[in-house]
Design a protein around this motif. Structure first.
Motif, PDB file in Angstrom:
ATOM      1  N   SER A  29       0.729 -10.502  -6.739  1.00  0.00           N
ATOM      2  CA  SER A  29       1.305  -9.303  -7.337  1.00  0.00           C
ATOM      3  C   SER A  29       0.199  -8.307  -7.694  1.00  0.00           C
ATOM      4  O   SER A  29      -0.859  -8.684  -8.182  1.00  0.00           O
ATOM      5  CB  SER A  29       2.080  -9.691  -8.594  1.00  0.00           C
ATOM      6  OG  SER A  29       2.599  -8.548  -9.197  1.00  0.00           O
ATOM      7  N   GLU A  34       3.056  -2.350  -6.369  1.00  0.00           N
ATOM      8  CA  GLU A  34       4.380  -2.155  -6.961  1.00  0.00           C
ATOM      9  C   GLU A  34       4.665  -0.672  -7.204  1.00  0.00           C
ATOM     10  O   GLU A  34       5.784  -0.201  -6.971  1.00  0.00           O
ATOM     11  CB  GLU A  34       4.499  -2.980  -8.235  1.00  0.00           C
ATOM     12  CG  GLU A  34       4.491  -4.474  -7.944  1.00  0.00           C
ATOM     13  CD  GLU A  34       4.160  -5.349  -9.129  1.00  0.00           C
ATOM     14  OE1 GLU A  34       4.040  -4.832 -10.260  1.00  0.00           O
ATOM     15  OE2 GLU A  34       4.025  -6.568  -8.913  1.00  0.00           O
ATOM     16  N   ALA A  35       3.654   0.077  -7.644  1.00  0.00           N
ATOM     17  CA  ALA A  35       3.838   1.521  -7.842  1.00  0.00           C
ATOM     18  C   ALA A  35       4.108   2.210  -6.505  1.00  0.00           C
ATOM     19  O   ALA A  35       4.968   3.104  -6.421  1.00  0.00           O
ATOM     20  CB  ALA A  35       2.596   2.120  -8.508  1.00  0.00           C
ATOM     21  N   TRP A  36       3.413   1.787  -5.466  1.00  0.00           N
ATOM     22  CA  TRP A  36       3.631   2.343  -4.133  1.00  0.00           C
ATOM     23  C   TRP A  36       5.056   2.053  -3.664  1.00  0.00           C
ATOM     24  O   TRP A  36       5.726   2.924  -3.096  1.00  0.00           O
ATOM     25  CB  TRP A  36       2.594   1.768  -3.166  1.00  0.00           C
ATOM     26  CG  TRP A  36       2.742   2.236  -1.759  1.00  0.00           C
ATOM     27  CD1 TRP A  36       2.237   3.387  -1.218  1.00  0.00           C
ATOM     28  CD2 TRP A  36       3.427   1.572  -0.697  1.00  0.00           C
ATOM     29  NE1 TRP A  36       2.578   3.470   0.111  1.00  0.00           N
ATOM     30  CE2 TRP A  36       3.310   2.358   0.457  1.00  0.00           C
ATOM     31  CE3 TRP A  36       4.139   0.375  -0.609  1.00  0.00           C
ATOM     32  CZ2 TRP A  36       3.869   2.000   1.677  1.00  0.00           C
ATOM     33  CZ3 TRP A  36       4.693   0.011   0.605  1.00  0.00           C
ATOM     34  CH2 TRP A  36       4.551   0.822   1.733  1.00  0.00           C
ATOM     35  N   GLN A  37       5.545   0.824  -3.915  1.00  0.00           N
ATOM     36  CA  GLN A  37       6.919   0.475  -3.545  1.00  0.00           C
ATOM     37  C   GLN A  37       7.922   1.371  -4.251  1.00  0.00           C
ATOM     38  O   GLN A  37       8.991   1.659  -3.712  1.00  0.00           O
ATOM     39  CB  GLN A  37       7.215  -0.983  -3.891  1.00  0.00           C
ATOM     40  CG  GLN A  37       6.591  -1.979  -2.952  1.00  0.00           C
ATOM     41  CD  GLN A  37       6.972  -3.397  -3.327  1.00  0.00           C
ATOM     42  OE1 GLN A  37       6.743  -3.840  -4.449  1.00  0.00           O
ATOM     43  NE2 GLN A  37       7.557  -4.113  -2.377  1.00  0.00           N
ATOM     44  N   ASP A  38       7.575   1.803  -5.465  1.00  0.00           N
ATOM     45  CA  ASP A  38       8.450   2.681  -6.238  1.00  0.00           C
ATOM     46  C   ASP A  38       8.258   4.158  -5.900  1.00  0.00           C
ATOM     47  O   ASP A  38       8.780   5.028  -6.595  1.00  0.00           O
ATOM     48  CB  ASP A  38       8.223   2.466  -7.739  1.00  0.00           C
ATOM     49  CG  ASP A  38       8.713   1.113  -8.211  1.00  0.00           C
ATOM     50  OD1 ASP A  38       9.597   0.528  -7.540  1.00  0.00           O
ATOM     51  OD2 ASP A  38       8.202   0.629  -9.249  1.00  0.00           O
ATOM     52  N   GLY A  39       7.474   4.434  -4.840  1.00  0.00           N
ATOM     53  CA  GLY A  39       7.284   5.816  -4.401  1.00  0.00           C
ATOM     54  C   GLY A  39       6.001   6.463  -4.866  1.00  0.00           C
ATOM     55  O   GLY A  39       5.736   7.618  -4.510  1.00  0.00           O
ATOM     56  N   GLY A  40       5.212   5.775  -5.660  1.00  0.00           N
ATOM     57  CA  GLY A  40       3.945   6.339  -6.122  1.00  0.00           C
ATOM     58  C   GLY A  40       2.948   6.439  -4.983  1.00  0.00           C
ATOM     59  O   GLY A  40       2.855   5.536  -4.156  1.00  0.00           O
ATOM     60  N   ASP A  80       5.812  -5.116   3.868  1.00  0.00           N
ATOM     61  CA  ASP A  80       5.549  -3.954   3.011  1.00  0.00           C
ATOM     62  C   ASP A  80       4.142  -4.005   2.443  1.00  0.00           C
ATOM     63  O   ASP A  80       3.495  -2.974   2.288  1.00  0.00           O
ATOM     64  CB  ASP A  80       6.562  -3.883   1.861  1.00  0.00           C
ATOM     65  CG  ASP A  80       7.885  -3.284   2.296  1.00  0.00           C
ATOM     66  OD1 ASP A  80       7.966  -2.725   3.409  1.00  0.00           O
ATOM     67  OD2 ASP A  80       8.845  -3.371   1.508  1.00  0.00           O
ATOM     68  N   TRP A  84       1.356  -1.104   2.803  1.00  0.00           N
ATOM     69  CA  TRP A  84       0.626  -0.519   1.672  1.00  0.00           C
ATOM     70  C   TRP A  84      -0.880  -0.654   1.879  1.00  0.00           C
ATOM     71  O   TRP A  84      -1.629   0.300   1.640  1.00  0.00           O
ATOM     72  CB  TRP A  84       1.054  -1.208   0.371  1.00  0.00           C
ATOM     73  CG  TRP A  84       0.183  -0.842  -0.779  1.00  0.00           C
ATOM     74  CD1 TRP A  84       0.150   0.357  -1.444  1.00  0.00           C
ATOM     75  CD2 TRP A  84      -0.810  -1.662  -1.399  1.00  0.00           C
ATOM     76  NE1 TRP A  84      -0.802   0.324  -2.444  1.00  0.00           N
ATOM     77  CE2 TRP A  84      -1.400  -0.906  -2.429  1.00  0.00           C
ATOM     78  CE3 TRP A  84      -1.254  -2.967  -1.187  1.00  0.00           C
ATOM     79  CZ2 TRP A  84      -2.420  -1.414  -3.233  1.00  0.00           C
ATOM     80  CZ3 TRP A  84      -2.252  -3.471  -1.984  1.00  0.00           C
ATOM     81  CH2 TRP A  84      -2.818  -2.695  -2.994  1.00  0.00           C
TER      82      TRP A  84
END
Length: 171
Positions: A29, A34-40, A80, A84
């Protein structure tokens, strides 16, 4: 070897070359993932927001004349996490690394190491061990010339076949 130095210490002692082999399709993790997955997305113009001590260690080594190469063996279609990694590889490149990608389907006839690794100056290898779900387990150091040479030769075969980052399109 009893104590395993940290990566920064190993790289600081490197004089000619460091190679890194990554072979997993996902790692532990990571808040940036995780931020990239959320569009960051990274603001590449704001270097302070993405430049990490690791990047500075790489840049310092490159400034000393050390060549740093990273090869990633990946499955396609990519996960994914690999998508990333491909996106954020710009930071590695800006630090001075050379990065290539080798689809697993094009590596089927190569003998590859069983673990991710770094090799420093062709004489010292640090192997990284992960669990099945990508969590960090341990690392070990090897200075046995026969073992390091085998892994270095495997890396070179992978590197020769791999696609430079700027030519590899994630699928």
């Amino acid at each position: 070897m009893n104590s395993i130095p940290e990566f920064a210490e190993l790289l600081a002692a490197t004089t000619k070359s460091a190679v890194h082999l990554e072979m997993r399709d996902a790692y532990y993790s990571n808040p940036r993932f995780e931020a990239w997955q959320d569009g960051g997305r990274v603001d590449w113009d704001d270097r302070a927001s993405w430049w990490r001590p690791f990047h500075q260690d790489i840049a310092n080594a490159v400034d000393r004349g050390v060549t740093i190469r990273r090869a990633r063996i990946i499955s396609e279609p990519v996960t994914d996490y690999i998508r990333w990694e491909h996106y954020q590889t710009r930071a590695n490149l800006e630090a001075g690394e050379h990065v290539r990608w080798l689809p697993r389907s094009q590596a089927w006839d190569l003998l590859v190491p069983g673990s991710d690794l770094w090799i420093f100056d062709g004489r010292l290898m640090r192997a990284h061990h992960f669990s099945g779900d990508g969590e960090w387990i341990s690392k070990e150091l090897c200075d046995d010339p026969a073992v390091v040479d085998q892994h270095a030769a495997a890396f070179e075969r992978i590197w020769e076949r791999a696609v430079p980052h700027d030519q590899y399109e994630v699928k």
